[in-house]
Structure formats: structure tokens, C-alpha cells
Scaffold this active site. Structure first.
Site, PDB file in Angstrom:
ATOM      1  N   LYS A 180       0.833  -1.199   0.000  1.00  0.00           N
ATOM      2  CA  LYS A 180       0.000   0.000   0.000  1.00  0.00           C
ATOM      3  C   LYS A 180       0.872   1.255   0.000  1.00  0.00           C
ATOM      4  O   LYS A 180       1.742   1.403   0.854  1.00  0.00           O
ATOM      5  CB  LYS A 180      -0.923  -0.006   1.215  1.00  0.00           C
ATOM      6  CG  LYS A 180      -1.817  -1.248   1.281  1.00  0.00           C
ATOM      7  CD  LYS A 180      -2.623  -1.308   2.556  1.00  0.00           C
ATOM      8  CE  LYS A 180      -1.757  -1.456   3.781  1.00  0.00           C
ATOM      9  NZ  LYS A 180      -2.538  -1.672   5.021  1.00  0.00           N
ATOM     10  N   THR A 212      -8.181   9.301   8.556  1.00  0.00           N
ATOM     11  CA  THR A 212      -7.764   8.057   7.912  1.00  0.00           C
ATOM     12  C   THR A 212      -7.432   6.963   8.931  1.00  0.00           C
ATOM     13  O   THR A 212      -6.763   5.991   8.600  1.00  0.00           O
ATOM     14  CB  THR A 212      -6.528   8.301   7.021  1.00  0.00           C
ATOM     15  OG1 THR A 212      -5.477   8.874   7.824  1.00  0.00           O
ATOM     16  CG2 THR A 212      -6.850   9.243   5.868  1.00  0.00           C
ATOM     17  N   GLY A 214      -7.586   3.732  10.823  1.00  0.00           N
ATOM     18  CA  GLY A 214      -8.183   2.431  10.571  1.00  0.00           C
ATOM     19  C   GLY A 214      -8.266   2.028   9.117  1.00  0.00           C
ATOM     20  O   GLY A 214      -8.913   1.029   8.785  1.00  0.00           O
ATOM     21  N   THR A 215      -7.602   2.764   8.230  1.00  0.00           N
ATOM     22  CA  THR A 215      -7.683   2.416   6.812  1.00  0.00           C
ATOM     23  C   THR A 215      -7.097   1.030   6.534  1.00  0.00           C
ATOM     24  O   THR A 215      -7.643   0.271   5.728  1.00  0.00           O
ATOM     25  CB  THR A 215      -6.966   3.454   5.934  1.00  0.00           C
ATOM     26  OG1 THR A 215      -5.645   3.680   6.458  1.00  0.00           O
ATOM     27  CG2 THR A 215      -7.722   4.765   5.905  1.00  0.00           C
ATOM     28  N   GLY A 216      -5.991   0.691   7.187  1.00  0.00           N
ATOM     29  CA  GLY A 216      -5.370  -0.610   6.956  1.00  0.00           C
ATOM     30  C   GLY A 216      -6.248  -1.755   7.423  1.00  0.00           C
ATOM     31  O   GLY A 216      -6.418  -2.759   6.713  1.00  0.00           O
ATOM     32  N   CYS A 217      -6.814  -1.630   8.623  1.00  0.00           N
ATOM     33  CA  CYS A 217      -7.724  -2.647   9.143  1.00  0.00           C
ATOM     34  C   CYS A 217      -8.930  -2.800   8.228  1.00  0.00           C
ATOM     35  O   CYS A 217      -9.347  -3.916   7.893  1.00  0.00           O
ATOM     36  CB  CYS A 217      -8.200  -2.263  10.544  1.00  0.00           C
ATOM     37  SG  CYS A 217      -6.905  -1.980  11.753  1.00  0.00           S
TER      38      CYS A 217
END
Length: 263
Positions: A180, A212, A214-217
Site C-alpha cells: 500500500k 484516515t 483504521g484504513t489498513g484494518c
């Protein structure tokens, strides 16, 4: 009366976020919003909000294993999504439990190492266990650039290096690696999906916002839901990215720091 089809079953093995923007809370919201059925095995409790992580309470490894076994043996698991696994003992426990109780389930690994505010969420000596034990189970691995750098040991500062990092990480066992590129500078967001058959590039306009958290989760759980619903890896990633971009665009603007998305 028509009985509806059973929803795709996603087991989330991760830490909680008391602020509701990341971790187990974001995962449950995402899986539910996309039509799946979310189950959890909580690995750690965190005291946090949009401004940072202020405390971590570890969950005993035998209790983590018990959560996984009871859910898998009763409800069943189509796909597993892992998040915060903060030390070697937890990683070893989760790997063993998944191999025993969910051997046929696809696994999406979000290698959570550092919180949005900079707090470490993985103990320094646990990197080797993550790389050499957990990645062998991964159907899809979803590192951001700092995580990719920590795993491969070289700088990942451009698209060429992202592809190189993805190829290097494939050697540890994942079927696919989504590197990412949100940490790159510029007005475009570039992600690179690397598999043994090639490389697929995704690009979108960057949304300038502080919200932004928590975008990865969220992305990893969205991919897991897609896989559980029968989508290919490419299609699951494509839908998950679209979902996250819209969740960022319509974020509710909560908190005084890195705010949550609109799940």
C-alpha cells in the site's frame, strides 16, 4: 418462506480499539457493511482515541486459542483476517490454532506494527515470528510502506521498490502481496498487488484529510469479506479499495486527531 443464504463467515483475530476507528471495531463494521458475518478472537485490548494509543492490555494466549477453537468448531470459518498480534507468543498461538481449527480457510494478514499516531504495536523481537511463521499461512498480505520496509530490510520509497518488496515477500509464503502506497508523497495513491503471475497497479486521487484512522484494518477486512464471498483476489482488492476510498471521502469528522472512516 425463503431462507436467505448463509453469509460469508469472517473470523477476525486482532486487537480492539476503544475509539472504534480501527482494530476489531473497524473490522466488524466493514465485514457487516459488505454483507459478511463477523466473528472475533481478541488478541489485546487498547485504550485509544483519535489522538493515539495510551495503553495496551494483553489477552492470555490460552484464551486467544479458546476463542478461535470455539468459533471455528461451532460456526465455521471461510476466511481469517489477522491484525494486531503484538508478540511472539501470540503469533505462535494464532498460527497453531489456525492450522488446527481453520486449515482450509483463506487468511488475510495485515501486519500491524505501528499505530497511526506512531505507537509501536508489535514488540521488536516478534518480527521474525511474523515473517517466518504467519506469512506462510497468508493468502493475501497487506503491508504499508513502513511495514514492508521492516519486513524486507530495504527502503521502499517509490513504485519500483514497492514491486520489489512485494516480490521479496512472496518468498515467505503468501499467494499475493498488496503493498500500500499511502505513505508516498504526491496527489495520487498507488498500491501494487504482486503475485507469482505478475503485478497489478491501482491508482486513485489522494483525498486530503486527517480522517484516515483504521484504513489498513478496514482494507484488509474488506478484502477478507470479498474472498469469503467468492471473489478472486484481484476483484476482492479492487472492491475493497473502492470501499475504503468512499469511506474516507465521507468520513464523519470525529475526534481531534486522526478520525475514523465512514464504515
Amino acid at each position: 418462506m425463503t431462507i436467505p443464504p448463509k453469509p460469508a463467515r469472517v473470523l477476525i483475530v486482532a486487537g480492539s480499539d476503544s475509539g472504534g476507528g480501527a482494530g476489531i471495531q473497524a473490522d466488524i463494521k466493514t465485514v457487516t457493511a459488505l454483507g459478511g458475518y463477523a466473528m472475533t478472537a481478541v488478541t489485546a485490548l487498547t485504550a485509544q482515541n483519535t489522538q493515539g494509543v495510551f495503553g495496551i492490555h494483553e489477552v492470555p494466549t490460552d484464551f486467544i486459542r479458546q476463542q478461535i477453537s470455539l468459533v471455528a468448531e461451532d460456526i465455521g470459518v471461510d476466511v481469517v483476517k489477522t491484525g494486531m498480534l503484538h508478540n511472539t507468543a501470540v503469533i505462535e498461538t494464532v498460527v497453531g490454532a489456525l492450522q488446527q481449527y481453520c486449515p482450509k480457510a483463506a487468511v488475510v494478514v495485515d501486519p500491524v506494527m505501528v499505530a497511526k499516531g506512531g505507537q509501536a504495536l508489535l514488540q521488536p523481537d516478534a518480527g521474525a515470528a511474523l515473517k517466518h511463521r504467519l506469512l506462510k499461512l497468508a493468502t493475501v498480505l497487506t503491508p504499508n510502506l513502513p511495514e514492508a520496509e521492516a519486513l524486507v530490510g530495504f527502503p521502499v520509497h517509490n513504485e519500483t521498490a514497492m514491486q520489489r518488496a512485494g516480490e521479496a515477500l512472496l518468498a515467505f509464503g503468501p499467494r499475493a502481496v498488496l503493498v500500500k502506497g499511502g505513505h508516498l508523497t504526491g496527489d495520487r495513491i498507488i498500491d501494487v498487488l504482486v503475485t507469482t503471475t505478475g503485478c497489478l497497479r491501482f491508482e486513485d486521487r489522494r483525498i486530503e484529510t486527517a480522517h484516515t484512522h483504521g484504513t489498513g484494518c478496514t482494507l484488509a477486512s474488506a478484502i477478507a469479506t470479498g474472498l469469503a464471498q467468492g471473489l478472486s483476489i484481484d476483484a476482492a482488492v479492487r472492491r475493497a479499495r473502492a470501499y475504503v476510498m468512499e469511506a474516507i471521502r465521507t468520513a464523519p469528522g470525529l475526534g481531534r486527531g486522526h478520525g475514523p472512516l465512514n464504515h
